[in-house]
Design a protein around this motif. Sequence first.
Motif, mmCIF file in Angstrom:
data_model
loop_
_atom_site.group_PDB
_atom_site.id
_atom_site.type_symbol
_atom_site.label_atom_id
_atom_site.label_comp_id
_atom_site.label_asym_id
_atom_site.label_seq_id
_atom_site.Cartn_x
_atom_site.Cartn_y
_atom_site.Cartn_z
ATOM 1 N N ALA A 1 14.694 60.720 44.316
ATOM 2 C CA ALA A 1 16.027 60.117 44.354
ATOM 3 C C ALA A 1 17.064 61.054 43.743
ATOM 4 O O ALA A 1 18.197 61.140 44.231
ATOM 5 C CB ALA A 1 16.030 58.776 43.632
ATOM 6 N N THR A 2 16.682 61.784 42.706
ATOM 7 C CA THR A 2 17.601 62.743 42.079
ATOM 8 C C THR A 2 17.978 63.851 43.057
ATOM 9 O O THR A 2 19.167 64.157 43.242
ATOM 10 C CB THR A 2 16.966 63.357 40.812
ATOM 11 N N LEU A 3 16.978 64.453 43.697
ATOM 12 C CA LEU A 3 17.269 65.531 44.643
ATOM 13 C C LEU A 3 18.027 65.026 45.867
ATOM 14 O O LEU A 3 18.915 65.720 46.387
ATOM 15 C CB LEU A 3 15.983 66.237 45.061
ATOM 16 N N ALA A 4 17.711 63.820 46.323
ATOM 17 C CA ALA A 4 18.443 63.257 47.466
ATOM 18 C C ALA A 4 19.899 62.997 47.093
ATOM 19 O O ALA A 4 20.813 63.253 47.892
ATOM 20 C CB ALA A 4 17.765 61.976 47.940
ATOM 21 N N SER A 5 20.138 62.514 45.896
ATOM 22 C CA SER A 5 21.500 62.290 45.433
ATOM 23 C C SER A 5 22.264 63.602 45.357
ATOM 24 O O SER A 5 23.402 63.705 45.836
ATOM 25 C CB SER A 5 21.484 61.606 44.061
ATOM 26 N N ILE A 6 21.641 64.612 44.784
ATOM 27 C CA ILE A 6 22.280 65.931 44.701
ATOM 28 C C ILE A 6 22.566 66.471 46.097
ATOM 29 O O ILE A 6 23.631 67.033 46.353
ATOM 30 C CB ILE A 6 21.404 66.914 43.888
ATOM 31 N N GLN A 7 21.619 66.279 47.017
ATOM 32 C CA GLN A 7 21.808 66.761 48.389
ATOM 33 C C GLN A 7 23.013 66.089 49.042
ATOM 34 O O GLN A 7 23.805 66.739 49.717
ATOM 35 C CB GLN A 7 20.545 66.504 49.219
ATOM 36 N N PHE A 8 23.163 64.784 48.839
ATOM 37 C CA PHE A 8 24.338 64.084 49.363
ATOM 38 C C PHE A 8 25.625 64.659 48.769
ATOM 39 O O PHE A 8 26.613 64.860 49.488
ATOM 40 C CB PHE A 8 24.271 62.586 49.051
ATOM 41 N N PHE A 9 25.628 64.924 47.459
ATOM 42 C CA PHE A 9 26.828 65.466 46.823
ATOM 43 C C PHE A 9 27.152 66.878 47.330
ATOM 44 O O PHE A 9 28.317 67.238 47.491
ATOM 45 C CB PHE A 9 26.707 65.431 45.303
ATOM 46 N N VAL A 10 26.119 67.687 47.589
ATOM 47 C CA VAL A 10 26.334 69.020 48.160
ATOM 48 C C VAL A 10 26.991 68.903 49.528
ATOM 49 O O VAL A 10 27.947 69.619 49.840
ATOM 50 C CB VAL A 10 24.998 69.805 48.253
ATOM 51 N N LEU A 11 26.501 67.988 50.356
ATOM 52 C CA LEU A 11 27.095 67.789 51.684
ATOM 53 C C LEU A 11 28.529 67.290 51.574
ATOM 54 O O LEU A 11 29.400 67.717 52.347
ATOM 55 C CB LEU A 11 26.254 66.816 52.506
ATOM 56 N N ALA A 12 28.781 66.389 50.625
ATOM 57 C CA ALA A 12 30.146 65.884 50.438
ATOM 58 C C ALA A 12 31.084 67.031 50.065
ATOM 59 O O ALA A 12 32.204 67.125 50.588
ATOM 60 C CB ALA A 12 30.168 64.799 49.361
ATOM 61 N N LEU A 13 30.639 67.909 49.168
ATOM 62 C CA LEU A 13 31.464 69.069 48.794
ATOM 63 C C LEU A 13 31.746 69.967 49.993
ATOM 64 O O LEU A 13 32.869 70.445 50.159
ATOM 65 C CB LEU A 13 30.772 69.882 47.695
ATOM 66 N N ARG A 14 30.743 70.185 50.831
ATOM 67 C CA ARG A 14 30.948 71.015 52.021
ATOM 68 C C ARG A 14 31.975 70.388 52.963
ATOM 69 O O ARG A 14 32.799 71.089 53.538
ATOM 70 C CB ARG A 14 29.627 71.240 52.746
ATOM 71 N N ILE A 36 19.944 54.403 41.784
ATOM 72 C CA ILE A 36 18.481 54.292 41.814
ATOM 73 C C ILE A 36 17.860 55.148 40.718
ATOM 74 O O ILE A 36 16.939 54.713 40.022
ATOM 75 C CB ILE A 36 17.935 54.668 43.205
ATOM 76 N N VAL A 37 18.373 56.370 40.539
ATOM 77 C CA VAL A 37 17.875 57.255 39.474
ATOM 78 C C VAL A 37 18.081 56.607 38.113
ATOM 79 O O VAL A 37 17.175 56.612 37.268
ATOM 80 C CB VAL A 37 18.581 58.632 39.538
ATOM 81 N N TYR A 38 19.261 56.038 37.911
ATOM 82 C CA TYR A 38 19.575 55.384 36.639
ATOM 83 C C TYR A 38 18.593 54.244 36.352
ATOM 84 O O TYR A 38 18.156 54.063 35.217
ATOM 85 C CB TYR A 38 21.016 54.860 36.686
ATOM 86 N N GLY A 39 18.237 53.485 37.358
ATOM 87 C CA GLY A 39 17.289 52.391 37.168
ATOM 88 C C GLY A 39 15.841 52.844 37.113
ATOM 89 O O GLY A 39 14.987 52.169 36.529
ATOM 90 N N GLN A 40 15.550 53.984 37.728
ATOM 91 C CA GLN A 40 14.170 54.458 37.805
ATOM 92 C C GLN A 40 13.710 55.137 36.516
ATOM 93 O O GLN A 40 12.533 55.066 36.175
ATOM 94 C CB GLN A 40 14.019 55.415 38.991
ATOM 95 N N ALA A 41 14.599 55.779 35.799
ATOM 96 C CA ALA A 41 14.215 56.498 34.578
ATOM 97 C C ALA A 41 13.520 55.586 33.563
ATOM 98 O O ALA A 41 12.447 55.938 33.050
ATOM 99 C CB ALA A 41 15.424 57.202 33.974
ATOM 100 N N PRO A 42 14.053 54.391 33.260
ATOM 101 C CA PRO A 42 13.343 53.516 32.321
ATOM 102 C C PRO A 42 11.993 53.036 32.862
ATOM 103 O O PRO A 42 11.051 52.838 32.091
ATOM 104 C CB PRO A 42 14.287 52.323 32.137
#
Length: 187
Positions: free
Chosen positions: A164-177, A125-131
């Motif tokens: 969307a960027t912060l939500a994506s990062i939040q998901f990745f933080v949880l995955a790492l945990r 979503i971030v990739y598509g939203q930037a343009p």
Amino acid sequence: MKKQSTQDSEAAEPLPNNRQATKLLTPMVVGMDTLGAVIVLAMMVIVNLDVFGRWLADTPLDGTLELTEMGIVAVVYLQLAHAIAAGRLTRSDTLLGLLERRARRLNLALRAAFDLAGGLVLAIIVYGQAPRLIDAWNAGYYKGNIGIFTAPTWPLEAILLIGATLASIQFFVLALRHLKAIRSAGQ
């Protein structure tokens, strides 16, 4: 006294704390959640002004429809990362609940996989939203009717991108945990 098996003690350990704060991410997520709440309050005021304006003076508030449409989308993206961090994102976790007691490592692996999938979807979503943001800024897109009410769309596009960027990062933080918890559960 009965000695507890390793499987029982493994199941008794709690899941990693998803609400544990991160120095940079948590203040931004909480700030965006608060901004979302302020926007909800502002939308309530706008809708009430429109209703009472129509009722008392037969004069609706111009732009109510456009602002509430944009506000609802903005609130979703502003509060998405906080919902993920707090574990309040809607999902069905019956299987995970069963596995939590019986197969802790599989439970953690599934949670990590789900978090990685969520992070990847939001990264797309971030990739598509930037343009879209760049286009809205450069072309001066607006919502509404010229001469009555217009609002630029780039602030909404920016909120979508940041949320969307912060939500994506939040998901990745949880995955790492969850991945770290798998490693510590195996030791």
